[in-house]
Scaffold this motif. Structure first.
Motif, PDB file in Angstrom:
ATOM      1  N   LYS A  51      58.587  41.426   0.479  1.00 18.46           N
ATOM      2  CA  LYS A  51      57.074  40.914   0.279  1.00 18.46           C
ATOM      3  C   LYS A  51      56.875  39.502  -0.362  1.00 18.46           C
ATOM      4  O   LYS A  51      57.567  39.376  -1.110  1.00 18.46           O
ATOM      5  N   VAL A  52      55.855  39.035   0.081  1.00 20.29           N
ATOM      6  CA  VAL A  52      55.357  37.800  -0.289  1.00 20.29           C
ATOM      7  C   VAL A  52      54.063  38.000  -1.355  1.00 20.29           C
ATOM      8  O   VAL A  52      53.091  38.500  -0.735  1.00 20.29           O
ATOM      9  N   VAL A  53      54.148  37.810  -2.546  1.00 18.27           N
ATOM     10  CA  VAL A  53      52.797  38.462  -3.460  1.00 18.27           C
ATOM     11  C   VAL A  53      52.340  36.850  -3.742  1.00 18.27           C
ATOM     12  O   VAL A  53      52.746  35.925  -4.349  1.00 18.27           O
ATOM     13  N   PRO A  76      55.449  40.759   5.163  1.00 17.19           N
ATOM     14  CA  PRO A  76      53.784  40.704   4.460  1.00 17.19           C
ATOM     15  C   PRO A  76      53.443  40.018   3.458  1.00 17.19           C
ATOM     16  O   PRO A  76      54.337  39.847   2.414  1.00 17.19           O
ATOM     17  N   VAL A  77      52.257  39.711   3.344  1.00 17.46           N
ATOM     18  CA  VAL A  77      51.660  38.829   2.200  1.00 17.46           C
ATOM     19  C   VAL A  77      50.726  39.865   1.302  1.00 17.46           C
ATOM     20  O   VAL A  77      49.882  40.417   2.177  1.00 17.46           O
ATOM     21  N   VAL A  78      50.883  40.281   0.077  1.00 14.87           N
ATOM     22  CA  VAL A  78      49.732  40.828  -0.333  1.00 14.87           C
ATOM     23  C   VAL A  78      49.595  40.170  -1.851  1.00 14.87           C
ATOM     24  O   VAL A  78      50.277  39.096  -2.335  1.00 14.87           O
ATOM     25  N   PRO A  79      48.168  40.295  -2.218  1.00 19.48           N
ATOM     26  CA  PRO A  79      47.895  39.897  -3.554  1.00 19.48           C
ATOM     27  C   PRO A  79      48.394  40.618  -4.557  1.00 19.48           C
ATOM     28  O   PRO A  79      48.974  41.606  -4.566  1.00 19.48           O
ATOM     29  N   GLU A  80      48.592  39.787  -5.651  1.00 23.69           N
ATOM     30  CA  GLU A  80      48.991  40.184  -6.975  1.00 23.69           C
ATOM     31  C   GLU A  80      48.349  41.476  -7.363  1.00 23.69           C
ATOM     32  O   GLU A  80      46.899  41.433  -7.308  1.00 23.69           O
ATOM     33  N   GLY A  81      48.834  42.384  -8.056  1.00 23.63           N
ATOM     34  CA  GLY A  81      47.992  43.617  -8.514  1.00 23.63           C
ATOM     35  C   GLY A  81      48.837  44.799  -8.827  1.00 23.63           C
ATOM     36  O   GLY A  81      49.924  44.605  -8.676  1.00 23.63           O
ATOM     37  N   ASP A 128      48.830  50.116  -6.602  1.00 22.38           N
ATOM     38  CA  ASP A 128      47.513  50.471  -5.733  1.00 22.38           C
ATOM     39  C   ASP A 128      46.793  49.640  -5.097  1.00 22.38           C
ATOM     40  O   ASP A 128      46.539  49.663  -3.754  1.00 22.38           O
ATOM     41  N   ASP A 129      46.375  48.490  -5.665  1.00 21.48           N
ATOM     42  CA  ASP A 129      45.707  47.232  -5.169  1.00 21.48           C
ATOM     43  C   ASP A 129      46.487  46.812  -3.846  1.00 21.48           C
ATOM     44  O   ASP A 129      45.868  46.502  -2.870  1.00 21.48           O
ATOM     45  N   GLN A 130      47.881  46.585  -4.341  1.00 27.61           N
ATOM     46  CA  GLN A 130      48.674  45.829  -3.064  1.00 27.61           C
ATOM     47  C   GLN A 130      48.621  47.209  -1.739  1.00 27.61           C
ATOM     48  O   GLN A 130      48.512  46.607  -0.813  1.00 27.61           O
ATOM     49  N   ALA A 131      48.561  48.424  -2.082  1.00 27.29           N
ATOM     50  CA  ALA A 131      48.938  49.291  -0.927  1.00 27.29           C
ATOM     51  C   ALA A 131      47.393  49.009  -0.165  1.00 27.29           C
ATOM     52  O   ALA A 131      47.233  49.267   0.963  1.00 27.29           O
ATOM     53  N   MET A 157      44.313  47.462   4.327  1.00 28.43           N
ATOM     54  CA  MET A 157      43.209  46.828   5.017  1.00 28.43           C
ATOM     55  C   MET A 157      43.789  45.891   6.252  1.00 28.43           C
ATOM     56  O   MET A 157      43.111  45.815   7.244  1.00 28.43           O
ATOM     57  N   GLN A 158      44.797  45.069   5.880  1.00 26.83           N
ATOM     58  CA  GLN A 158      45.307  44.394   6.906  1.00 26.83           C
ATOM     59  C   GLN A 158      45.921  45.163   8.032  1.00 26.83           C
ATOM     60  O   GLN A 158      45.544  44.624   9.104  1.00 26.83           O
ATOM     61  N   ASN A 159      46.318  46.184   7.761  1.00 33.24           N
ATOM     62  CA  ASN A 159      46.709  46.887   9.038  1.00 33.24           C
ATOM     63  C   ASN A 159      45.519  47.483   9.614  1.00 33.24           C
ATOM     64  O   ASN A 159      45.856  47.656  10.990  1.00 33.24           O
ATOM     65  N   LEU A 160      44.701  48.009   9.034  1.00 32.31           N
ATOM     66  CA  LEU A 160      43.331  48.289   9.841  1.00 32.31           C
ATOM     67  C   LEU A 160      42.794  47.267  10.928  1.00 32.31           C
ATOM     68  O   LEU A 160      42.708  47.395  11.630  1.00 32.31           O
ATOM     69  N   MET A 161      42.814  45.817  10.098  1.00 36.54           N
ATOM     70  CA  MET A 161      42.285  44.928  10.891  1.00 36.54           C
ATOM     71  C   MET A 161      43.355  44.643  12.012  1.00 36.54           C
ATOM     72  O   MET A 161      42.994  44.472  13.228  1.00 36.54           O
ATOM     73  N   ASP A 162      44.660  44.520  11.673  1.00 36.64           N
ATOM     74  CA  ASP A 162      45.467  44.560  12.902  1.00 36.64           C
ATOM     75  C   ASP A 162      45.491  45.641  14.030  1.00 36.64           C
ATOM     76  O   ASP A 162      45.500  45.347  15.147  1.00 36.64           O
TER      77      ASP A 162
END
Lengths: 528, 296, 302
Positions: free
Chosen positions: A382-384, A413-418, A421-424, A429-434
């Motif tokens: 993952k890329v954080v 996949p790119v996720v924000p730091e956190g 739980d936040d990353q999940a 959300m990204q999966n939903l939009m995809d």
């Protein structure tokens, strides 16, 4: 006398010194000069005056790690093209620079300021795989001029709705334009926020048709890629045409009038700027708009919840109506990089660019996000994206390139730091939009508008587009407010298009398609 | 002491009321901006309330700690001070020279200046000139020199010089004073009101330097405050509607579009220099007015 | 030969005066006149890749036949006229009213506060005013509704817009524009007031016969100079206009901007600029000529 001479001497000396002073930080010649790639971006580590230290550090570290020196030209975002043209035309700027779209490339070709790339890159396997293979180049008269930088996945428009209101009214998310009308009506009249006051409105929009274009698309009266006029390429007819002439336009205008006169559509939808519309949604009093999907699903809810803690949103990719397939567009390609004439070692420059950012895993993410360890870091595969410890916001991005779902590196996949739980949540959300986008492509309610079909390649069109849009908007205003009946509004439009010579422009657009694709466009549209 | 007549008293009352209401009308938007800068709870504001929902100095802290903000602020400060001093010096001298109508060449110089007020060669030739002079990216001179002298200012100062009685100059000349001395010892001190006004206009002009900075500056640490302000503005207010329409899928669009509080704080800060400087300059305007009001 | 009609040109006084003008002279020469030939682009087909050929008045012809050019031109003049009727006199009136205020503290406060709207950018002002005048929730319409009337959608009526715009301009600029008049007022000889008072003149007569004439010269200069930018009007209109009122709110600068002329086509942009500049020059010279008949010493303002 002496006094004035002395004063003059001082006053003229200062500027004189300024002019003749040597520049600071002159580079000393090194034994082996690394390849220098000149670049310019819309935003590089924030805006031009942001993060000066980080910017400098990035460029230094990049050169150390990859042996390529990036000469970054800082151009403020809101005067970007102006300064860009100025610098190119005076020879101040060379290298791989970013432009907005195909129109700019065409202008550059016309002005003779960029180089065709074929010669330099045809033997490059990375180029063949990532660019030719995925149709990511911009061509004109048989030569390759631009490389698409990519696009952020799910950067599409979708209709967002207040889900909590839909639930309260017992509605499901509208899938047809009739359901939209019902939802808008009930949201305006039936007090969906339950406060006993009639202070809510169903739909809002900005700049006129920009954020309500899906209604037109549903009636088979499609608008163009920015919903700003009715001259568009239609995948069903496989030709450029003017939707104003289609029978569905009458129905679309009738619907607009119905929504407006009953107050189900924000009556300020023409005077709203984007920020006004966003504020209205965030205030919690408006129920729906057609806007960036990621804003409606991801960014807006936390803000709406500050005003209405129980608010939730949902999004629908396309409204169906008379038209049931290929309804809404996805503009696939995004912005481009071009090679400026006068660049030293052009072949080396463009190939380094391609190999670095599209073949080197680390360089790719250095290009997208910034310094490894400061702006982003690896976490397994993952890329954080890291956050600024001082403010808790995401660090700014270097944004030299974007991503493309088909590029090899999209698999990380790119996720924000956190927290986990936040990353999940972010991944979900990204999966939903995809999923929304993929489902839309699967059932063909959405379609890709690629290179060649997004912008008309027609000098005649460019010459008249501003006036054309003025008349288009006039027609929409008059038909929506009821000042003209839809039939009369369309007649007014046709008279004016005749005067402008729009027919010739559309023919030119279709001819350009034929030349580029080798197949004749199916010109079923009628003349004015 | 002469008593004000009844009609004069009524007038005074109306004047007071009118100016008071007018000032209030002018003040309200300023107060609104002030409120937005102190409010971290304002989301989707469509009202013009003056009371912060969640008062906080958050935005001011953000502004003061961000080098991306205070650096341009300092740059603009230096630019304004140096530029204004230079401009005033050169303009007041030039205006004096041009106020002597019988100087050979006077008409020529005047028309030469008038033409430049309306005609200009355009952006590209100017850019090439600046590049040729080696001024690109040279802060602060590239932002001062190409615009340090304004024809409009010279005309205004010159006009003011004419209102100074010629008899003063004459007697000084008879006493053997040099022209420059007359200028610096007599004319200039008597012109303080107009010089103060022009200094204010010039200072504000330098403070707002935006377009030149965009075109001629390339280094991040050298941009002006106005540039910074505009960038946050563009992000928030989306003046470049075009940009958002065309820049499909840029990762920057995924960022938070809600920076109005920050922008409001920056506006307030950008108003501070004038609020501090103007009262100081006002006393130079006050002479004639004050005398009139005492006599009344 | 350094004499001119029997007078010596290069007297010591004159040399001093020339030297005092020298920096300005060099400035205009270098920064204004050196790039000036660029204006010839208006008469050529000039691309970034280089000069192609001379085309005479072709660029102008093209601009003049654009569908909405003359409408934009007319709209611009409407704003100009409203400007001279309202926005120009307002600061003068304001200066006079301020002059009459007895309480120094009040006067200073009003002066300072009145300049503040000038410093808020037009984009913010546009946002504030469109909220105040919003048909649904704006203050003005709330008052109208409370009084039993129907709300007015101010920014949707083309005929209303020029008045609206003028009003907002006055409100924004009056305080700042009055500064130059305040400076002029400061220069009026106080003895004039003293002798007027002795003659028994009240405040009103004093304003009419002393203050106003004292301001006249300055008003005239500002008036003549104001024509130098007479047709320039971009940002305030751009942020306030919308498609419902476009027929009266499209001015020259916004129209040419949208055509992409400014960004992409140097010859056309230069031609429009040349067109505006020529009109401005004619008006400045005309105003200057008229000023000669109005000033006391029969000298022109310039």
């Amino acid at each position: 006398m002496r006094k004035i001479l002395a004063l003059l001497a001082v006053l003229l000396l200062l500027p004189g010194l300024a002019v003749t002073a040597k520049g600071t930080g002159e580079k000393t010649a090194t034994a082996k000069e690394p390849i220098e790639i000149g670049m310019s971006e819309f935003q590089f580590m924030g805006d031009v005056s942001d993060w000066p230290d980080l910017k400098a550090e990035y460029l230094k570290e990049f050169e150390k790690k990859f042996g390529v020196r990036i000469k970054m030209n800082l151009i403020p975002r809101n005067n970007y093209m102006e300064k860009l043209y100025l610098m190119i035309s005076t020879g101040e700027l060379t290298g791989m620079i970013r432009v907005f779209g195909a129109q700019d490339v065409l202008k550059c070709i016309d002005d003779g300021t960029i180089l065709p790339l074929d010669e330099y890159v045809k033997d490059n396997p990375v180029y063949q795989k990532e660019f030719v293979g995925y149709d990511n180049t911009m061509t004109s008269d048989g030569r390759t001029w631009g490389l698409f930088a990519g696009y952020a996945r799910s950067g599409i428009f979708a209709r967002m709705w207040r889900k909590d209101w839909l639930d309260k009214l017992g509605l499901k998310a509208p899938e047809t334009v009739e359901e939209l009308y019902t939802a808008a009506k009930l949201m305006t009249e039936n007090d969906p926020d339950g406060n006993g006051k009639k202070d809510t409105v169903g739909l809002t929009s900005a700049s006129g048709t920009w954020c309500i274009g899906d209604v037109f698309h549903a009636y088979d009266a499609r608008l163009n890629d920015t919903q700003s006029n009715s001259i568009t390429w239609d995948p069903v007819e496989n030709a450029w045409g003017d939707s104003m002439l289609k029978p569905g336009m009458v129905d679309a205008l009738k619907m607009m009038n119905a929504l407006y006169k009953n107050g189900y559509l924000d009556n300020e939808f023409f005077t709203n700027k984007g920020s006004n519309m966003r504020d209205k949604i965030i205030s919690g009093k408006y129920g729906s708009t057609y806007y960036w999907m990621h804003w409606g699903l991801r960014d807006a809810p936390p803000m709406i919840q500050k005003n209405v803690p129980t608010a939730t949103t949902t999004a629908v990719a396309a409204l169906k109506g008379t038209r049931t397939t290929l309804i809404n567009h996805i503009v696939s390609n995004g912005v481009l990089h071009v090679l400026v004439k006068g660049t030293k070692n052009p072949k080396e420059v463009v190939n380094s660019f391609i190999n670095l950012f599209y073949d080197n895993k680390d360089a790719h993410f250095w290009g997208r996000f910034g310094i490894e360890g400061k702006n982003w870091k690896w976490d397994g595969n993952k890329v954080v994206q890291m956050k600024d410890p001082k403010t808790g916001n995401l660090m700014p991005t270097s944004g030299l390139i974007d991503t493309h779902p088909k590029f090899g590196f999209a698999k990380y996949p790119v996720v924000p730091e956190g927290s986990a739980d936040d990353q999940a949540k972010a991944i979900a959300m990204q999966n939903l939009m995809d999923k929304i986008m993929d489902d839309g492509l699967a059932d063909q309610s959405l379609f890709n508008v690629t290179n060649l079909y997004d912008n008309p390649r027609s000098p005649k069109y460019n010459a008249i587009v501003a006036d054309l849009e003025r008349i288009f908007n006039e027609v929409i205003v008059k038909a929506t407010t009821g000042e003209l009946s839809p039939e009369n509004a369309i007649k007014y439009y046709r008279d004016n298009m005749r005067k402008l010579g729009t027919a010739a422009a559309i023919e030119e657009m279709n001819a350009a398609l034929g030349l580029a694709t080798g197949r004749k466009a199916d010109t079923k549209w009628k003349n004015y | 002491m002469i008593q004000p007549s009844r009609s004069e008293r009524i007038f005074q009352a109306f004047n007071f009321l009118f100016l008071g209401l007018f000032t209030l009308a002018l003040l309200l938007p300023v107060l609104y901006v002030l409120r937005r800068s102190l409010d971290v709870g304002a989301f989707g504001e469509t009202s013009l309330s003056l009371i912060p929902r969640e008062p906080s100095l958050f935005y001011y802290k953000a502004v003061l700690q961000d080098r991306g903000v205070y650096q341009p602020f300092l740059n603009s400060l230096i630019l304004t001070v140096v530029g204004t001093l230079l401009s005033i010096a050169l303009e007041s001298m030039a205006a004096y020279s041009l106020s002597k109508r019988d100087l050979p060449g006077n008409r020529l110089f005047i028309y030469m200046m008038v033409v430049t007020m309306m005609f200009s060669g355009g952006l590209v030739p100017s850019y090439l000139l600046i590049k040729g002079l080696g001024l690109i990216d040279k802060f602060p001179w590239v932002l001062i020199l190409p615009s340090c002298i304004g024809a409009w200012n010279i005309f205004l100062i010159r006009n003011y010089y004419w209102s100074i009685p010629a008899s003063l100059n004459e007697s000084a000349r008879i006493d053997g004073a040099q022209e420059f001395t007359i200028f610096s010892r007599i004319v200039l001190p008597l012109s303080i009101p107009v010089i103060a006004a022009i200094a204010l206009f010039t200072g504000v002009g330098y403070w707002n330097t935006f377009f030149s900075a965009i075109i001629y500056i390339n280094t991040p640490s050298k941009f002006t405050f106005a540039v910074k302000l505009r960038e946050i503005l563009a992000l928030q207010m989306e003046m470049q509607n075009q940009f958002e329409r065309l820049a499909v899928g840029q990762e920057l669009l995924l960022q938070n579009l809600n920076m109005e509080g920050l922008y409001s704080a920056m506006i307030v800060i950008s108003m501070l220099p004038i609020i501090l400087v103007y009262p100081y300059l006002q006393k130079h305007f006050a002479k004639g007015i004050m005398v009139g009001s005492i006599k009344g | 030969m350094s004499s001119l009609r029997g007078r010596r040109v290069f007297t010591q006084t004159n040399i001093t005066l020339y030297l005092m003008f020298l920096p300005a002279f060099l400035f205009f020469l270098i920064f204004a006149y050196l790039p000036m030939p660029g204006i010839l682009i208006a008469f050529a087909d000039y691309r970034v890749s280089g000069f192609k050929k001379w085309v005479g008045l072709e660029n102008f012809r093209y601009i003049f036949q654009l569908p909405f050019f003359w409408e934009a031109f007319g709209n611009t003049w409407r704003f100009v006229i409203l400007r001279y009727l309202f926005t120009f006199p307002a600061p003068i009136l304001f200066a006079l009213l301020l002059n009459e205020v007895r309480l120094k503290a009040f006067q200073k406060t009003v002066q300072t506060v009145s300049t503040l709207p000038h410093f808020i950018s037009w984009v913010v002002i546009a946002g504030i005013w469109s909220t105040i005048l919003s048909p649904n929730s704006g203050y003005v319409n709330n008052v109208i509704k409370a009084l039993g009337g129907t709300p007015i959608f101010f920014f949707s009526k083309p005929s209303l817009f020029p008045w609206l715009f003028t009003g907002i301009s006055v409100w924004k600029e009056v305080g700042y524009s009055t500064i130059i008049y305040l400076a002029a007022l400061a220069g009026i000889n106080p003895e004039l007031y003293e002798s007027a008072v002795i003659d028994g003149a009240g405040r009103f007569k004093q304003s009419l016969y002393i203050t106003l004439p004292g301001l006249a010269q300055t008003i005239l200069v500002v008036f003549v100079l104001s024509f130098s930018g007479v047709l320039n009007l971009f940002e305030p209109i751009y942020v306030l206009q919308n498609q419902m009122i476009i027929s009266t709110s499209e001015v020259l600068d916004t129209y040419t901007y949208k055509l992409g002329i400014v960004q992409a086509k140097y010859p056309l942009a230069t031609a429009v600029g040349f067109f505006k500049s020529t009109i401005a020059l004619v008006l400045v010279l005309a105003a200057n000529f008229v000023s000669r008949h109005v000033t006391e010493d029969k000298q022109s303002i310039l």
